[in-house]
Design an enzyme around this catalytic site. Structure first.
Site, PDB file in Angstrom:
ATOM      1  N   ASP A 256     -45.637  -0.265  72.660  1.00  0.00           N
ATOM      2  CA  ASP A 256     -44.628  -0.477  73.297  1.00  0.00           C
ATOM      3  C   ASP A 256     -43.167   0.232  72.411  1.00  0.00           C
ATOM      4  OD1 ASP A 256     -43.409  -3.532  74.860  1.00  0.00           O
ATOM      5  OD2 ASP A 256     -42.509  -1.790  74.918  1.00  0.00           O
TER       6      ASP A 256
HETATM    7  C1  GLC Z   1     -39.714  -2.471  76.404  1.00  0.00           C
HETATM    8  C2  GLC Z   1     -40.448  -3.414  77.361  1.00  0.00           C
HETATM    9  C3  GLC Z   1     -41.747  -2.996  78.004  1.00  0.00           C
HETATM   10  C4  GLC Z   1     -41.103  -1.677  78.501  1.00  0.00           C
HETATM   11  C5  GLC Z   1     -40.862  -0.519  77.435  1.00  0.00           C
HETATM   12  C6  GLC Z   1     -40.240   0.647  78.196  1.00  0.00           C
HETATM   13  O1  GLC Z   1     -39.030  -2.754  75.236  1.00  0.00           O
HETATM   14  O2  GLC Z   1     -41.248  -4.468  76.277  1.00  0.00           O
HETATM   15  O3  GLC Z   1     -42.129  -3.906  78.765  1.00  0.00           O
HETATM   16  O4  GLC Z   1     -42.171  -1.008  79.556  1.00  0.00           O
HETATM   17  O5  GLC Z   1     -39.995  -1.206  76.408  1.00  0.00           O
HETATM   18  O6  GLC Z   1     -39.047   0.515  78.610  1.00  0.00           O
END
Ligand code: GLC
Length: 726
Positions: A256
């Site tokens: 993430d």
């Molecule tokens: C965010 C979220 C994730 C998302 C990623 C890209 O912090 O936790 O669900 O897909 O970053 O935006």
């Protein structure tokens, strides 16, 4: 050419720098390509870009990667396409309330088509965390509290996003997230610690992810949270043992946002190099938005802490998905190859999804559908005419200009037959002043009925937006009470991103409809429902608590050694003065809330009524491994045609670990005309009766089982059978 041969041949030509480049995912530059980015791509030092949705820019980024770099490896282009791209569908929690895999698949398919037209070839969805805590803002993105429902619906989303073939120009790679156990964040506070015993992890949180692997999901994303002390982005049990060894997943795992570097913040590592080592050792292939791999990998290789074989495996996982996407043959996007964005077909599908997502919880005196005899209707509330707020969270590319609001749709449809007045009542869903109450109360008093449209603005749910008190925010509860005091019939429509605690208001309203955040077509969908053009058919994908303090509260709970019952529960107001300690018994309940929710999982009314009877089993004793056929008769005993979600639940009475009092194991959405009767049939398989035991082995054990069929998880239509050893 065989994909494995294609990627192996390519890997054998790659330099170490080019291999490390594939592991690096960076954020786009908002439609621009600064020189440093141009050079980085030409030198093959990144493998993907997220948040770039200008198709001309994406094509130029791909051109640089394909034509200016030594080996021409295309980029993967990621975006959070969670519940629509331009045309916004209900939030996933709302879509889950439709219990309709077909319409969910259709919504994901449309989202993929609209996103792919912008050059996106990878979405960070479906989110399949189990959502049992409405305090958690991200419960809006979940498909509810149940592993089986979430498994079926996230499978539909994967198929929708990825299409018939990932190589198709309008297919995009899906991403099973957030692996795993993120929904168990303590106190519902986002990013908080999770402590999930492996047995619960395997029986509750992992089934949807396993289903996603079975559905062919291309990628996985690790969650931010630590689980039992080891953050998911460094968790070998999750990423190596379960995902790779047990499930044989062959796509790639992305972290993430900066969750690899955040291993330092967690206190698992002391620096970037240790973070890179931990994440690589666990099995994170691509690092999103931080650069510990780029900074540390060569040193880790030199030290022998990481091997080139590990790097090659990570690169192959990424190249495999790029090859399956057909990016080597077709890296560019031709917008002309796509249908018009937000066309009538897309909007109609979004409306149908919103219609089927709404859950009717109360309808005293059949106040709904709205009577044709009404001469005036007071529409009151801060969510009645909010094009942006009705879209919900995670709508980066949504267009509020496309939104059709409830107020405008009601006026378009009913404006000729009745006077529709409007007052905000509250400045926003969070405001605490009462300066707007007088206007609203005056409008209510001079109208035949009141339609309150309240809830939560978009910002009050979603990532990092958790609430410790899940009642209606602001002073909406007071507004409801004062409107109710006018004596007018009151319909309350709630537009929100979570299960709210509604005990304080439920008795003040005559009809109650939860619409979640319904998206672009909120207005037309609610108008069709409120006028009776179509009957509500949604069923709760989450339990609705009376009070926040009951949370977490869910239907598939354990029996405990001292279960409460109507006989053993005593409400705090009913206890005698001076009652001695043992006088009210020792069972599992709250003195001030009892032990039951306000509305149970699976509950939802329609404008008709369904009668269940004659549950029947193909056998009452069967050998472990055999399947069982379960049937029941359902009759539409109401006066109008309507849909009903017929649900099948089981209970394994004795197990190697304690088992839930009920578990959903099947559902079918049926349409019945008035007085129509059908027999609905389910198959219970050995897999349905299995669970993970205390040794983490998936087993089906002999013993007694109960099985129910009904319209919600409180169903009492039950039969019993016994499993015997072969
Ligand atoms: C965010 C979220 C994730 C998302 C990623 C890209 O912090 O936790 O669900 O897909 O970053 O935006």
């Amino acid at each position: 050419m065989n994909v494995e041969k294609q990627i192996r041949d390519l890997l054998n030509q790659m330099t170490l720098d080019e291999k490390i480049g594939q592991l690096h995912l960076i954020n786009g530059a908002g439609g621009h390509i600064p020189d440093h980015l141009r050079h980085t791509i030409a030198e093959a030092r990144i493998g993907g870009i997220l948040n770039e949705v200008n198709v001309e820019t994406v094509n130029e980024l791909q051109r640089i990667a394909v034509e200016d770099s030594r080996l021409g490896i295309p980029l993967i282009i990621g975006r959070d396409v969670i519940h629509g791209f331009k045309t916004i569908f209900p939030i996933p929690l709302g879509q889950a309330a439709s219990w309709n895999p077909a319409i969910i698949k259709k919504g994901a398919r449309i989202a993929a088509v609209e996103a792919a037209a912008s050059g996106v070839n990878w979405t960070y969805a479906p989110m399949m965390d189990i959502g049992r805590d409405p305090r958690w803002g991200r419960v809006a993105e979940t498909l509810g509290e149940d592993p089986y429902l979430t498994s079926v619906l996230s499978t539909a989303m994967v198929h929708g996003f990825q299409g018939e073939d990932l190589k198709n120009h309008d297919s995009i790679a899906a991403c099973a997230k957030h692996f795993a156990g993120y929904g168990a964040s303590e106190s519902g506070r986002d990013y908080n610690t999770t402590n999930v015993p492996e047995n619960e992890l395997r029986n509750v949180h992992l089934p949807p992810f396993k289903a996603a692997v079975n559905a062919g999901v291309a990628t996985f994303m690790t969650s931010f949270s630590d689980i039992d002390g080891v953050p998911a982005s460094a968790n070998e049990l999750l990423l190596k043992q379960i995902l790779r060894k047990e499930w044989q997943f062959d796509g790639f795992v992305v972290s993430d946002w900066a969750s690899v570097r955040e291993l330092i913040v967690h206190g698992l590592t002391a620096n970037d190099k240790e973070s890179a080592f931990e994440a690589i050792s666990a099995g994170v292939d691509m690092e999103m938005a931080s650069d510990t791999y780029v900074r540390s990998l060569k040193e880790l290789l030199d030290e022998g802490a990481v091997t080139i074989a590990q790097i090659d495996n990570m690169v192959e996982n990424i190249l495999r998905i790029k090859a399956r996407l057909g990016l080597f043959e077709n890296p560019y996007t031709d917008p002309a190859a796509f249908p018009t964005i937000a066309n009538s077909f897309h909007l109609e599908a979004a409306k149908q999804a919103a219609v089927e997502s709404a859950v009717l919880l109360k309808n005293n005196n059949h106040l709904l559908p709205l009577s044709q005899d009404l001469n005036s209707l007071a529409v009151i509330g801060p969510m009645a005419d909010e094009p942006y707020e009705q879209l919900g969270t995670w709508i980066f590319d949504g267009d509020p200009g496309l939104s059709q609001t409830p107020l405008r749709s009601l006026r378009d449809t009913l404006g000729q037959s009745m006077e529709i007045g409007y007052a905000r009542g509250c400045k926003s869903t969070r405001s605490r002043g009462k300066e707007d109450f007088p206007e609203a109360l005056e409008l209510a008093r001079k109208s035949d009925a009141v339609l309150l449209i309240l809830g939560e603005e978009s910002i009050l749910s979603g990532e990092a937006h958790s609430r410790a008190d899940v009642r209606l925010p602001g002073n909406q509860e007071e507004l409801i009470a004062e409107i109710a005091a006018t004596g007018k019939p009151v319909i309350l429509v709630i537009i929100a991103g979570r299960a709210l605690a509604l005990q304080n208001i439920v008795d003040h309203v005559d009809a109650l409809l939860i619409a979640w955040h319904p998206g672009t077509m909120t207005g037309p969908a609610l108008t069709d429902l409120l006028t009776g053009k179509v009957s509500p058919s949604g069923k709760l994908p989450v339990t609705l608590p009376k009070l926040t303090g009951q949370v977490p509260i869910y239907y598939a709970h354990k029996k405990t050694g001292r279960p409460a019952s109507p006989e053993t529960f005593m409400h705090i107001d009913d206890i005698d003065q001076g009652a001695p300690q043992l006088s009210i018994g020792n069972t599992s309940f709250h003195l001030d809330a009892g032990y039951t929710p306000l509305f149970p999982f699976g509950y939802g009314l329609s404008y008709s009524k369904f009668h269940y009877e004659n549950i029947h089993l193909s056998a009452h004793e069967l050998t472990v491994g055999e399947s069982l056929t379960v049937t029941a008769q359902i009759t539409n005993i109401g006066g109008v045609p309507a849909d009903e979600v017929v649900q099948l639940y089981i209970r394994d009475l004795v197990g190697n670990v304690t088992r839930p009092v009920k578990e959903l194991k099947g559902f079918q959405k049926i349409h019945l005309h008035s007085q129509e009767c059908v027999t609905v049939e389910f198959q219970l398989t050995n897999e349905d009766l299995s669970f993970y035991n205390r040794n983490m082995k998936q087993v089906t054990e002999p013993g007694e089982f109960h099985v129910w069929i009904g319209g919600d998880s409180d169903t009492q239509l039950r039969a019993e059978f016994r499993l015997v050893s072969p």
